[in-house]
Design a protein around this motif. Structure first.
Motif, PDB file in Angstrom:
ATOM      1  N   ALA A 318      17.271 -62.769  63.158  1.00 13.46           N
ATOM      2  CA  ALA A 318      15.836 -62.705  62.873  1.00 13.46           C
ATOM      3  C   ALA A 318      15.161 -61.587  63.662  1.00 13.46           C
ATOM      4  O   ALA A 318      14.271 -60.877  63.171  1.00 13.46           O
ATOM      5  N   HIS A 319      15.579 -61.437  64.915  1.00 11.75           N
ATOM      6  CA  HIS A 319      14.992 -60.381  65.750  1.00 11.75           C
ATOM      7  C   HIS A 319      15.327 -59.003  65.202  1.00 11.75           C
ATOM      8  O   HIS A 319      14.467 -58.100  65.140  1.00 11.75           O
ATOM      9  N   LYS A 320      16.573 -58.865  64.805  1.00 15.15           N
ATOM     10  CA  LYS A 320      16.965 -57.574  64.237  1.00 15.15           C
ATOM     11  C   LYS A 320      16.179 -57.281  62.962  1.00 15.15           C
ATOM     12  O   LYS A 320      15.766 -56.155  62.706  1.00 15.15           O
ATOM     13  N   ARG A 321      15.947 -58.294  62.139  1.00 12.16           N
ATOM     14  CA  ARG A 321      15.186 -58.097  60.906  1.00 12.16           C
ATOM     15  C   ARG A 321      13.750 -57.663  61.232  1.00 12.16           C
ATOM     16  O   ARG A 321      13.178 -56.785  60.570  1.00 12.16           O
ATOM     17  N   ARG A 322      13.161 -58.301  62.263  1.00 13.49           N
ATOM     18  CA  ARG A 322      11.783 -57.918  62.621  1.00 13.49           C
ATOM     19  C   ARG A 322      11.713 -56.482  63.104  1.00 13.49           C
ATOM     20  O   ARG A 322      10.808 -55.719  62.783  1.00 13.49           O
ATOM     21  N   LEU A 323      12.738 -56.143  63.893  1.00 16.58           N
ATOM     22  CA  LEU A 323      12.750 -54.759  64.401  1.00 16.58           C
ATOM     23  C   LEU A 323      12.915 -53.753  63.271  1.00 16.58           C
ATOM     24  O   LEU A 323      12.250 -52.707  63.236  1.00 16.58           O
ATOM     25  N   SER A 324      13.790 -54.092  62.334  1.00 20.02           N
ATOM     26  CA  SER A 324      14.009 -53.158  61.209  1.00 20.02           C
ATOM     27  C   SER A 324      12.755 -53.036  60.347  1.00 20.02           C
ATOM     28  O   SER A 324      12.418 -51.968  59.849  1.00 20.02           O
ATOM     29  N   LYS A 325      12.038 -54.107  60.143  1.00 18.52           N
ATOM     30  CA  LYS A 325      10.819 -54.070  59.357  1.00 18.52           C
ATOM     31  C   LYS A 325       9.719 -53.285  60.074  1.00 18.52           C
ATOM     32  O   LYS A 325       8.917 -52.605  59.465  1.00 18.52           O
ATOM     33  N   GLN A 326       9.658 -53.450  61.374  1.00 20.03           N
ATOM     34  CA  GLN A 326       8.636 -52.718  62.144  1.00 20.03           C
ATOM     35  C   GLN A 326       8.879 -51.216  62.085  1.00 20.03           C
ATOM     36  O   GLN A 326       7.931 -50.413  62.028  1.00 20.03           O
TER      37      GLN A 326
END
Length: 327
Positions: A318-326
């Motif tokens: 989930a953290h990686k997904r948030r970082l990629s979206k940001q």
């Protein structure tokens, strides 16, 4: 005896009266005499009458060759002498009869005393016989009791030897059981201590992982707050996911607490099992049960660790997904 004496005397008196009345001596009969005296037996009367007739015949024979006056005097003297003789004879006979009665009474007393003495002798003989029989029975009983006592003493000694042997055997068995129990207890305690140490290590590792996961979750939460202004919708979804993960983490913590309680209970049961001094089979069974419980707790801990790792992986993704979206 006095009755017979009276019969003979009255027979002579009746004969004299009948002769005085005109009867000849040879005409006198027993019936005439009995009719006159009305007593006695006819045999007694007949015997006495024959004696009287013989005496009369002798008196008549003495006076047959003498002058009538002398013959009458002789007869009178003869009659007087006979009467005197009869009187003396009657006195002697009465005295003898009295003595005979006295002797008979004495003899009767002696016979009574003899019978009593014989009865007493028979009684004493019977009592002596009974005492002899009782003495024989008592001797036999004493012999039997002595034999029974000897048998009982022999049995008691044999039982004492058996008891001593059994006590020795039991003492040896108890000592062997104590040694085996001590050895098994030491082995069990060593095994429990080793497993407890391993469990403590595994538990510490799990706690560290959980704490690390919590730290990472806090860091990710802070980062999510910083970018909240830029991605409210995405953050709302992430919050929802974070809440779900937090729920899972709470459940995981509850499971960990439950596992810790079960582990404490297992440790308490293991400690209780360690103090049991029962037989070897029972101890082995309880040891196997404790081992099974420890294995179950270990499996549950491993499952909890797997769930923690899965939660950590989900958070990382989930953290990686948030970082990629940001970006």
């Amino acid at each position: 005896m006095s009755r017979v004496s009276d019969t003979r005397q009255r027979t002579r008196e009746a004969a004299a009266v009948l002769v005085a009345d005109g009867k000849r001596p040879h005409e006198l009969t027993v019936d005439l005499i009995y009719a006159a005296i009305q007593q006695g037996s006819r045999t007694t009367i007949n015997d006495e009458l024959k004696l009287w007739k013989d005496e009369q015949a002798k008196a008549d024979a003495l006076g047959a060759d003498l002058p009538p006056a002398i013959a009458d005097a002789m007869r009178s003297l003869w009659v007087a002498a006979v009467e005197q003789g009869e009187h003396v004879f009657n006195e002697h006979r009465q005295a003898l009869e009295s003595d005979l009665e006295t002797q008979k009474r004495a003899l009767h007393d002696v016979v009574v005393e003899r019978d009593a003495a014989q009865a007493a002798v028979h009684q004493l003989q019977h009592e002596v016989s009974q005492l002899r029989e009782q003495g024989i029975e008592v001797r036999q009983q004493l012999i039997q009791e002595a034999e029974a006592k000897r048998d009982a003493l022999g049995q008691a000694q044999a039982l004492q030897h058996e008891v001593a042997a059994v006590r020795t055997d039991i003492a040896q068995q108890l000592e062997a059981a104590r040694q085996a129990h001590g050895r098994l207890t030491a082995e069990f305690q060593a095994t429990i201590a080793a497993r407890d140490a391993a469990f403590q290590v595994e538990r510490d590792k799990a706690n560290e992982r959980v704490e690390a996961a919590q730290a990472r979750m806090l860091q990710e939460t802070d980062a999510a707050r910083e970018v909240q202004r830029h991605a409210e919708q995405q953050l709302a979804k992430l919050r929802q996911r974070s809440e779900d993960q937090q729920t899972s983490l709470t459940e995981l913590r509850l499971d960990m607490a439950r596992l810790r309680r079960e582990l404490a209970e297992g440790e308490a049961r293991l400690a209780a099992v360690a103090t049991i001094t029962g037989e070897r089979d029972q101890l082995a069974l309880e040891l196997a049960g404790a081992r099974g419980q420890v294995s179950g707790l270990k499996a549950a801990l491993q499952s909890a660790e797997a769930r923690a790792v899965a939660a950590e992986n989900q958070l990382t993704v989930a953290h990686k997904r948030r970082l990629s979206k940001q970006k």
